[in-house]
Design an enzyme around this catalytic site. Structure first.
Site, PDB file in Angstrom:
ATOM      1  N   LYS A   1       7.209  -5.772   1.875  1.00 20.82           N
ATOM      2  CA  LYS A   1       5.959  -5.894   1.110  1.00 20.82           C
ATOM      3  C   LYS A   1       6.282  -6.397  -0.301  1.00 20.82           C
ATOM      4  O   LYS A   1       7.070  -5.765  -1.027  1.00 20.82           O
ATOM      5  CB  LYS A   1       5.320  -4.508   1.050  1.00 20.82           C
ATOM      6  CG  LYS A   1       3.833  -4.499   0.853  1.00 20.82           C
ATOM      7  CD  LYS A   1       3.333  -3.066   1.072  1.00 20.82           C
ATOM      8  CE  LYS A   1       1.884  -2.919   0.767  1.00 20.82           C
ATOM      9  NZ  LYS A   1       1.463  -1.507   0.795  1.00 20.82           N
TER      10      LYS A   1
HETATM   11  C1  E4P Z   1      -2.008  -0.768   0.894  1.00 17.88           C
HETATM   12  O1  E4P Z   1      -1.031  -1.303   1.345  1.00 17.88           O
HETATM   13  C2  E4P Z   1      -1.977   0.172  -0.223  1.00 17.88           C
HETATM   14  O2  E4P Z   1      -0.898   1.052  -0.013  1.00 17.88           O
HETATM   15  C3  E4P Z   1      -3.184   1.047  -0.313  1.00 17.88           C
HETATM   16  O3  E4P Z   1      -4.164   0.719   0.644  1.00 17.88           O
HETATM   17  C4  E4P Z   1      -3.699   1.296  -1.688  1.00 17.88           C
HETATM   18  O4  E4P Z   1      -4.777   2.172  -1.596  1.00 17.88           O
HETATM   19  P1  E4P Z   1      -5.349   2.976  -2.848  1.00 17.88           P
HETATM   20  O5  E4P Z   1      -6.157   2.028  -3.680  1.00 17.88           O
HETATM   21  O6  E4P Z   1      -6.207   4.053  -2.245  1.00 17.88           O
HETATM   22  O7  E4P Z   1      -4.157   3.517  -3.590  1.00 17.88           O
END
Ligand code: E4P
Length: 218
Positions: free
Chosen positions: A87
């Site tokens: 990622k």
């Molecule tokens: C996605 O890959 C992220 O980890 C995640 O969806 C972020 O979510 P949040 O805005 O609830 O922290």
């Protein structure tokens, strides 16, 4: 539509996997920190433990912000298990790293995407997944679900292979709206997955069925 769980918590991942609907896991440095996972070795071991639970698609995020560091860290993460998807954040060096890994056949997930323009760059670089954060857009009074719709149209216009991974999903309405639009993947916490099970008429209907059965069968 693929279903990912957005957590680094092993129990939550097991619970979602046991439901039989899980296609993968997304994590991020905040979610890893929440589990108290520190140090490169423990972090790698934790990713391996996640990979041992699920069948595929475990997004592991780099901490480095420069290209060289991103590539080195990405390669170390990819080595943990073939299920790992590296990622990278939507930055200039992040896009370069995605392009490099695409040419090497390593799957990537482009994260922290908040505009259609960023999603175009991620697709051009060949990311396997693009992660628009819809809840965080809603938090600043922008329409997160609308962004998913915009990206869907653009990707379909050009046949981009990058899968739209709707992230930062806070509730079932987010998830259902994204599914209506045709997102390829949703990622959300266990609570949102479990909330999909619920309706008061399901509960009262089941209670009545069981009561009626008991009346005549004892
Ligand atoms: C996605 O890959 C992220 O980890 C995640 O969806 C972020 O979510 P949040 O805005 O609830 O922290």
């Amino acid at each position: 539509m693929k279903f990912f769980i957005d957590t680094a918590n092993l129990n939550d991942i097991k619970e979602a996997y046991d439901l039989g609907i899980l296609d993968g896991v997304t994590t991020n440095p905040s979610l890893m920190a929440k589990e108290g996972i520190t140090g490169a070795e423990n972090i790698r071991a934790h990713y391996k433990a996640i990979c041992n639970i699920v069948d595929n698609n475990v997004s592991a995020e780099v901490i480095s912000t420069d290209l060289e560091g991103m590539l080195k860290e990405g390669r170390e993460l990819a080595k943990i298990d073939p299920k790992i998807v590296v990622k990278y954040p939507m930055t200039k060096d992040g896009v370069k790293a995605i392009k490099r890994f695409t040419t090497e056949g390593i799957r990537t997930n482009c994260t922290l995407v908040f505009t259609a323009g960023q999603a175009i760059l991620a697709a051009k670089a060949g990311a396997a997944y693009v992660s628009p954060f819809i809840g965080r857009l809603d938090d600043i009074s922008q329409d997160g679900v609308e962004l998913i719709a915009q990206i869907r149209i653009i990707y379909d216009n050009y046949g981009f292979k990058t899968e739209i991974l709707a992230a930062s999903i806070r509730h079932t309405i987010h998830l259902i709206k994204c599914a209506e639009i045709g997102t390829d993947v949703v990622t959300c916490p266990l609570k949102v997955i479990m909330d999909l099970l619920n309706h008061p008429l399901t509960d009262s209907g089941l209670a009545k069925f069981l009561a009626d059965h008991k009346k005549v069968n004892g």
